[in-house]
Design a protein around this motif. Structure first.
Motif, PDB file in Angstrom:
ATOM      1  N   GLU A   1      -1.843  -9.993  -0.421  1.00  0.00           N
ATOM      2  CA  GLU A   1      -2.670  -9.989   0.795  1.00  0.00           C
ATOM      3  C   GLU A   1      -1.833 -10.299   2.023  1.00  0.00           C
ATOM      4  OE1 GLU A   1      -5.834 -12.808  -0.228  1.00  0.00           O
ATOM      5  OE2 GLU A   1      -4.591 -14.454   0.470  1.00  0.00           O
ATOM      6  N   GLY A   2      -2.355 -11.098   2.936  1.00  0.00           N
ATOM      7  CA  GLY A   2      -1.618 -11.364   4.171  1.00  0.00           C
ATOM      8  C   GLY A   2      -1.660 -10.137   5.067  1.00  0.00           C
ATOM      9  N   ILE A   3      -0.610  -9.976   5.847  1.00  0.00           N
ATOM     10  CA  ILE A   3      -0.611  -8.861   6.803  1.00  0.00           C
ATOM     11  C   ILE A   3      -0.233  -7.535   6.137  1.00  0.00           C
ATOM     12  CG2 ILE A   3       1.738  -9.070   7.706  1.00  0.00           C
ATOM     13  CD1 ILE A   3      -0.189  -9.088  10.505  1.00  0.00           C
ATOM     14  N   TYR A   4       0.164  -7.613   4.852  1.00  0.00           N
ATOM     15  CA  TYR A   4       0.494  -6.386   4.121  1.00  0.00           C
ATOM     16  C   TYR A   4      -0.724  -5.781   3.430  1.00  0.00           C
ATOM     17  CZ  TYR A   4       5.456  -7.461   4.847  1.00  0.00           C
ATOM     18  OH  TYR A   4       6.696  -7.723   5.397  1.00  0.00           O
TER      19      TYR A   4
ATOM     20  N   ASP B   1      -1.085 -11.534 -14.319  1.00  0.00           N
ATOM     21  CA  ASP B   1      -1.417 -12.281 -15.529  1.00  0.00           C
ATOM     22  C   ASP B   1      -0.942 -11.559 -16.788  1.00  0.00           C
ATOM     23  OD1 ASP B   1      -2.442 -14.540 -14.375  1.00  0.00           O
ATOM     24  OD2 ASP B   1      -4.432 -13.651 -14.123  1.00  0.00           O
ATOM     25  N   ASP B   2      -1.001 -10.229 -16.795  1.00  0.00           N
ATOM     26  CA  ASP B   2      -0.529  -9.526 -17.991  1.00  0.00           C
ATOM     27  C   ASP B   2       0.264  -8.258 -17.689  1.00  0.00           C
ATOM     28  OD1 ASP B   2      -2.671  -8.094 -17.082  1.00  0.00           O
ATOM     29  OD2 ASP B   2      -4.037  -8.857 -18.620  1.00  0.00           O
ATOM     30  N   MET B   3       0.688  -8.097 -16.443  1.00  0.00           N
ATOM     31  CA  MET B   3       1.536  -6.943 -16.102  1.00  0.00           C
ATOM     32  C   MET B   3       2.665  -7.386 -15.186  1.00  0.00           C
ATOM     33  SD  MET B   3      -0.797  -3.611 -15.408  1.00  0.00           S
ATOM     34  CE  MET B   3       0.606  -2.657 -14.856  1.00  0.00           C
ATOM     35  N   CYS B   4       3.691  -6.542 -15.113  1.00  0.00           N
ATOM     36  CA  CYS B   4       4.814  -6.910 -14.256  1.00  0.00           C
ATOM     37  C   CYS B   4       5.569  -5.673 -13.792  1.00  0.00           C
ATOM     38  CB  CYS B   4       5.780  -7.793 -15.038  1.00  0.00           C
ATOM     39  SG  CYS B   4       6.565  -6.873 -16.371  1.00  0.00           S
ATOM     40  N   ILE B   5       6.192  -5.779 -12.635  1.00  0.00           N
ATOM     41  CA  ILE B   5       7.193  -4.791 -12.207  1.00  0.00           C
ATOM     42  C   ILE B   5       8.371  -5.584 -11.656  1.00  0.00           C
ATOM     43  CG2 ILE B   5       7.745  -2.891 -10.640  1.00  0.00           C
ATOM     44  CD1 ILE B   5       4.794  -2.162 -10.545  1.00  0.00           C
TER      45      ILE B   5
ATOM     46  N   PRO C   1       1.099  -0.522  -2.865  1.00  0.00           N
ATOM     47  CA  PRO C   1      -0.124  -0.262  -3.628  1.00  0.00           C
ATOM     48  C   PRO C   1      -0.011  -0.651  -5.101  1.00  0.00           C
ATOM     49  CG  PRO C   1       0.648   1.746  -2.534  1.00  0.00           C
ATOM     50  CD  PRO C   1       1.565   0.661  -2.138  1.00  0.00           C
ATOM     51  N   LEU C   2       1.161  -0.477  -5.709  1.00  0.00           N
ATOM     52  CA  LEU C   2       1.307  -0.875  -7.118  1.00  0.00           C
ATOM     53  C   LEU C   2       1.078  -2.373  -7.282  1.00  0.00           C
ATOM     54  CD1 LEU C   2       4.404   1.211  -8.360  1.00  0.00           C
ATOM     55  CD2 LEU C   2       2.058   1.373  -9.245  1.00  0.00           C
ATOM     56  N   ARG C   3       1.657  -3.173  -6.371  1.00  0.00           N
ATOM     57  CA  ARG C   3       1.476  -4.633  -6.447  1.00  0.00           C
ATOM     58  C   ARG C   3       0.001  -4.987  -6.334  1.00  0.00           C
ATOM     59  NH1 ARG C   3       6.177  -5.683  -1.972  1.00  0.00           N
ATOM     60  NH2 ARG C   3       7.973  -5.782  -3.377  1.00  0.00           N
ATOM     61  N   GLN C   4      -0.695  -4.294  -5.415  1.00  0.00           N
ATOM     62  CA  GLN C   4      -2.095  -4.658  -5.165  1.00  0.00           C
ATOM     63  C   GLN C   4      -3.009  -4.104  -6.253  1.00  0.00           C
ATOM     64  OE1 GLN C   4      -3.067  -3.972  -0.959  1.00  0.00           O
ATOM     65  NE2 GLN C   4      -1.205  -5.037  -0.328  1.00  0.00           N
ATOM     66  N   MET C   5      -2.747  -2.875  -6.695  1.00  0.00           N
ATOM     67  CA  MET C   5      -3.661  -2.260  -7.687  1.00  0.00           C
ATOM     68  C   MET C   5      -3.583  -2.962  -9.043  1.00  0.00           C
ATOM     69  SD  MET C   5      -2.463   1.637  -8.842  1.00  0.00           S
ATOM     70  CE  MET C   5      -2.044   2.108  -7.204  1.00  0.00           C
TER      71      MET C   5
ATOM     72  N   ALA D   1       7.778   2.912   1.049  1.00  0.00           N
ATOM     73  CA  ALA D   1       7.471   1.621   0.403  1.00  0.00           C
ATOM     74  C   ALA D   1       5.971   1.313   0.487  1.00  0.00           C
ATOM     75  CB  ALA D   1       8.299   0.499   1.030  1.00  0.00           C
ATOM     76  N   LYS D   2       5.368   1.587   1.645  1.00  0.00           N
ATOM     77  CA  LYS D   2       3.947   1.224   1.779  1.00  0.00           C
ATOM     78  C   LYS D   2       3.027   2.175   1.023  1.00  0.00           C
ATOM     79  CE  LYS D   2       2.564   3.427   6.140  1.00  0.00           C
ATOM     80  NZ  LYS D   2       3.722   4.319   6.347  1.00  0.00           N
TER      81      LYS D   2
END
Ligand code: NAI
Ligand code: MG
Length: 332
Positions: free
Chosen positions: A122-125, A251-255, A85-89, A79-80
């Motif tokens: 962000e946060g601790i992740y 804003d313009d992408m989603c998973i 990374p997908l969420r953050q990138m 998962a990490k």
């Protein structure tokens, strides 16, 4: 005829089973509406890492970027290296995790109808830390920008969906630097919505309140890890992880993805509950602006749950994943 390119990321364990079941329902939807889906499937997760050395191949990243929307199921231990990374990138900063008790589901708290809005970048992740042989740390990063953005998302969602109350969950009494900042940002946004009820709860007390009085919550907004943990709590209130959909939205992408993991204890047995994945697909359609189609899927799932004849074992039934999918497709 509107055509959508959908990236499918089935991943590990029960992932391929619940995605297949969901595609069955989306196929049935195509016959009912003027929507057409073009699916492209991409590799992700533990098995892919074993095969190619990476859990998140470049082709998958490109596929997600090019698609109109993306449906991810679950991975195992990676998962990490994958969804985080997908969420953050792609800056998918809002993680929407609704918990709704549907009629027919053996829910611990049938009165539950909560939208959890979790900060997702962000946060601790943030994955900043250090490990020595006998000590270790992870850094918790909270910014004004991300806090303000997520709280505003929560209020806007509440407004758009006719909700009247937003609850911010935090631990600022102990995490005074980070959650102190989160709460300050939260209050400044709340002040812009005087017509909305706003309150704050410390995360430990909030856990008890969620279990005892879920009806006192409408929209919850919180930081990354608290949202991760509390959304499994709210899933527990409404029938378990098989009933918990979610969306990672920017804003313009989603998973979109079910909240659950790869469920190794039931993987390969054909008994996983695909409702969470189907409801995630419904959320995806709503995000695409296809509200009617989204409602058709949700109503079809609801009908099958309410009938109670084709429920998977987690909902105290005897049906298989495929039988549930066929029933939902038929209900459509
Ligand atoms: P899990 O969510 O996979 O399973 C927890 C429990 O819920 C299990 O008893 C499972 O059988 C049940 N469950 C989950 N989804 C279900 C469904 N659709 N139908 C019926 N029962 C369902 O969490 P667990 O066991 O803690 O983790 C297993 C693996 O999944 C780990 O390797 C973990 O790292 C990974 N994981 C991945 C996530 C992701 O891909 N986003 C999220 C959570 C865990
Ligand atoms: Mg989780």
């Amino acid at each position: 005829m509107t055509k959508y390119n959908i990236a499918l990321l089935p991943g590990d364990g029960i992932g391929p089973e619940v995605v297949d079941a969901t595609v069955k329902v989306m196929d049935a939807l195509q016959k009912k509406t003027d929507i057409e889906f073009e699916y492209k499937t991409y590799m992700i997760g533990d098995a892919e890492k074993k095969r190619s050395g990476t859990a998140l191949p470049q082709a998958t990243i490109d596929g997600v970027k090019e698609a109109d929307a993306c449906l991810f199921a679950c991975v195992g231990e990676t998962a990490k290296e994958t969804i985080l990374p997908l969420r953050q990138m792609f800056n998918l900063y809002a993680n929407l995790r609704p918990a709704k008790a549907y009629p027919g589901v053996p829910a611990v708290r049938p009165e539950t109808d909560i939208m959890m809005v979790r900060e997702n970048t962000e946060g601790i992740y943030k994955m900043i830390g250090h490990r020595s042989p006998r000590s270790a740390f992870n850094v918790r990063v909270i910014t004004w920008e991300a806090s303000e953005r997520i709280v505003r998302y929560a209020f806007e969602w509440a407004k758009k969906n006719g909700k009247k109350k937003v609850t911010a969950i935090h631990k600022s009494n102990v995490l005074d630097y980070t959650d102190g900042l989160f709460l300050e940002a939260s209050r400044s946004v709340a002040a812009e919505y005087p017509e909305m009820e706003y309150n704050e709860l410390i995360v430990d007390a909030a856990s008890m309140w969620l279990v005892m009085y879920p009806e006192s919550f409408e929209v919850v907004v919180t930081t990354n890890m608290f949202g991760d943990i509390l959304s499994d709590v709210t899933a527990g209130l409404v029938g378990g992880l098989g009933m918990a959909p979610s969306g990672n939205v920017g804003d313009d992408m989603c998973i979109f993805e079910p909240v659950h993991g790869s469920a190794p204890d039931i993987a390969g047995k054909g008994i996983a509950n695909p409702a969470a994945c189907m409801l995630s697909a419904a959320m995806m359609l709503e995000w695409l602006g296809e509200n009617k189609a989204a409602k058709l899927i949700e109503d079809a799932v609801l009908k099958v749950l309410k009938e109670g004849k084709t429920l998977t074992p987690d909902l105290k039934g005897k049906a298989t994943t495929v039988e549930f999918a066929e029933a939902v497709a038929k209900a459509l």
